[in-house]
Design a protein around this motif. Sequence first.
Motif, PDB file in Angstrom:
ATOM      1  N   HIS A 126       0.970  -1.262   0.027  1.00 13.80           N
ATOM      2  CA  HIS A 126       0.182   0.010  -0.103  1.00 13.80           C
ATOM      3  C   HIS A 126       0.973   1.365   0.015  1.00 13.80           C
ATOM      4  O   HIS A 126       0.575   2.007  -0.778  1.00 13.80           O
ATOM      5  CB  HIS A 126      -0.903  -0.122   1.317  1.00 13.80           C
ATOM      6  CG  HIS A 126      -1.782   1.020   1.218  1.00 13.80           C
ATOM      7  ND1 HIS A 126      -3.187   0.917   0.824  1.00 13.80           N
ATOM      8  CD2 HIS A 126      -1.806   2.111   1.790  1.00 13.80           C
ATOM      9  CE1 HIS A 126      -3.814   1.916   0.766  1.00 13.80           C
ATOM     10  NE2 HIS A 126      -3.013   2.887   1.572  1.00 13.80           N
ATOM     11  N   HIS A 130       1.736   4.724  -2.636  1.00 16.68           N
ATOM     12  CA  HIS A 130       1.616   5.814  -2.493  1.00 16.68           C
ATOM     13  C   HIS A 130       2.935   6.606  -2.790  1.00 16.68           C
ATOM     14  O   HIS A 130       2.812   7.607  -3.688  1.00 16.68           O
ATOM     15  CB  HIS A 130       1.227   6.225  -0.878  1.00 16.68           C
ATOM     16  CG  HIS A 130      -0.152   6.011  -0.751  1.00 16.68           C
ATOM     17  ND1 HIS A 130      -1.307   6.359  -1.436  1.00 16.68           N
ATOM     18  CD2 HIS A 130      -0.787   5.630   0.537  1.00 16.68           C
ATOM     19  CE1 HIS A 130      -2.495   6.566  -0.989  1.00 16.68           C
ATOM     20  NE2 HIS A 130      -2.013   5.769   0.195  1.00 16.68           N
ATOM     21  N   ASP A 149      -1.074   8.359   6.139  1.00 16.10           N
ATOM     22  CA  ASP A 149      -2.426   8.184   5.698  1.00 16.10           C
ATOM     23  C   ASP A 149      -2.959   7.543   6.928  1.00 16.10           C
ATOM     24  O   ASP A 149      -2.442   7.773   8.103  1.00 16.10           O
ATOM     25  CB  ASP A 149      -2.706   7.331   4.308  1.00 16.10           C
ATOM     26  CG  ASP A 149      -2.294   5.838   4.451  1.00 16.10           C
ATOM     27  OD1 ASP A 149      -1.897   5.501   5.695  1.00 16.10           O
ATOM     28  OD2 ASP A 149      -2.366   5.115   3.538  1.00 16.10           O
ATOM     29  N   ASP A 344      -6.169   6.682  -1.591  1.00 15.55           N
ATOM     30  CA  ASP A 344      -6.182   5.412  -1.933  1.00 15.55           C
ATOM     31  C   ASP A 344      -6.464   5.279  -3.625  1.00 15.55           C
ATOM     32  O   ASP A 344      -6.144   4.267  -4.178  1.00 15.55           O
ATOM     33  CB  ASP A 344      -6.974   4.553  -1.012  1.00 15.55           C
ATOM     34  CG  ASP A 344      -6.303   4.523   0.111  1.00 15.55           C
ATOM     35  OD1 ASP A 344      -4.824   5.013   0.257  1.00 15.55           O
ATOM     36  OD2 ASP A 344      -7.051   4.120   1.230  1.00 15.55           O
TER      37      ASP A 344
HETATM   38 FE   LIG Z   1      -3.697   4.712   1.736  1.00 17.22          FE
END
Ligand SMILES: [Fe+2]
Length: 438
Positions: A126, A130, A149, A344
Amino acid sequence: MTYVLGLNAYHADAAACLVRDGILVAAVEEERFRRIKHWGGFPSEAIRYCLAEAGISLADVEHVAVNSDNRANRWRKLGYVLTSGVSPGYVLNRLRQRGDRADIAGNFKEHLPEQAFSGIVHAVEHHLCHLASAFLVSPYDKAVAISVDGFGDFSSAAWGLGEASSLAVDGRVYFPHSLGVFYEAMTQFIGFPHYGDEYKVMGLAPYGEPRFVDLMKQIVQLNGDGSFALDLRYFRHAPGQSAIYQVKDGLPHVGQLWSDALAGLLGPARDPAAPLEDRHRDIARSAQATYENAFFNLLQAAHRRHGVDALVLAGGCAYNSVANGKVLERSPFKKLYVQSAGGDAGGAIGAAFATWHKLGGAAAQRHFVMDHAYWGPSATPDQIAAAIVERRADFDAAGCTIERIADEATLCRRTAQEISLGKVIGWFQGRLESTCPS
Ligand SMILES: [Fe+2]
C-alpha cells in the motif's frame, strides 16, 4: 505495446488507471460513475472507461497491479494479533476483505463478464504505491518521498528516497499509530461523522485558536527520527472493537475512533446536530497544528537523513493542503510535488507505475510526468446534446431553461455577467479530474 492496469479495489475510493508503455492514458474513481461518494467495491465501471479510452479490451492487458499486498508486514500483523488482545471479529473481518481483494481474476469474471483476462496480477504494498504515485510521475530524478495516511497493509506512514526509477523505503510507522487516524478521530469528535469529512476540520481550523495544542502533545508523541506514536488511551481502534474500518455494500465506514479519555482531556464531544461553538473551532485549529507539528518533524528528519532538496508527497494526509502550503517555509525542502490523487484512488496509479518500472528493459527509464489531474472521461457536444434530450422531462419538471450559446466570447461574457450578479456557475469542460478528495 505493454499495458498495466492499476487498481484500488475493495477499499474506499475504488479506482482504476491504465498505463501504456510507461505513460498514463486514463485514471478515474469508481464513484464518478456510481455517484456514491467514496464508493469502495470493485471498480468495474472505471476499468471499462480506462479500456475504452485506450481503445482496447481486457485481453490486451498483460499486467494488473493492485495497491495492496496481504503478505506485507505479515509477521508484524501476526505478532500484533497474538499480543494485543485484538478481537476475533476484527481478525475475521480483515481476512474476509483479504479474500475479496485477492481474487482479481475472479472479480473480472464476475464484474466484467464480457471481457477475457489472461494477464498477470501484481500485488504492490500500500505505502509503496503511495510513494510510487508521487515519485515515479514527478519531475524529479531524485527526491525524498513521504506517504502519510490512515492505514494500509498494516502501516500508516512510510518514507524513503526515490532515485531514477527506484524507491528505497527507510522508515515506517505501523498500526496502531497513525496521523490519519488522529485527524479522523478529531474530525469525529468535532461532530463530522462521515468517512472523508477531514477537510471540514481543515477548513474550520483558521476560525479557532490553538489553545489545546499543549494538551494534544499527550495524544501524538513525536520522535527524533521523524516517526510518531499515539497515546492509545485516547483511541478505540487498536483492539478492533467497534472502531474497525470496513466497506459494506460499497460504502466505507469507520466506527467511533476516540475514547472517553479524549472527552476527559478536551471536554465533551460535539453532537453532529449541535451548533458549532468557539471551543470546537479551537479544537479544530489545535488538531491541525498538532498534525502540522508531526508532519514537519517527519519532513525535517527525512531531509537531515538524505540531504535532498526535492520532496514528493502522497497518502490521504497529502490532501492537507494547508500543511502542504507551508512546506517551503517550514522545512528545508526547496521543491515539492504532491500527487493530486493523494488518497487511495491514487494508489492505483502508484501500483501501475511501480509495476511498469519493475518490468525492466524499456520500463527502466522514466519518461512521464503527471502534471495535471484531468485523466477521466470527457463528453463531446453531441453526447451532451443527447444527454439533454434523454433527460428533457427532468429539466422541464425542474423549471430549467436550456439555451445553446455556440460563440465562446458570448458564452464567457454571459457567464461573467451572471457571476457579477452573485450567481453560482457550474462549468464542465474537457476531461474529468480523476479523483475528488472531499
Ligand atoms: Fe492509503
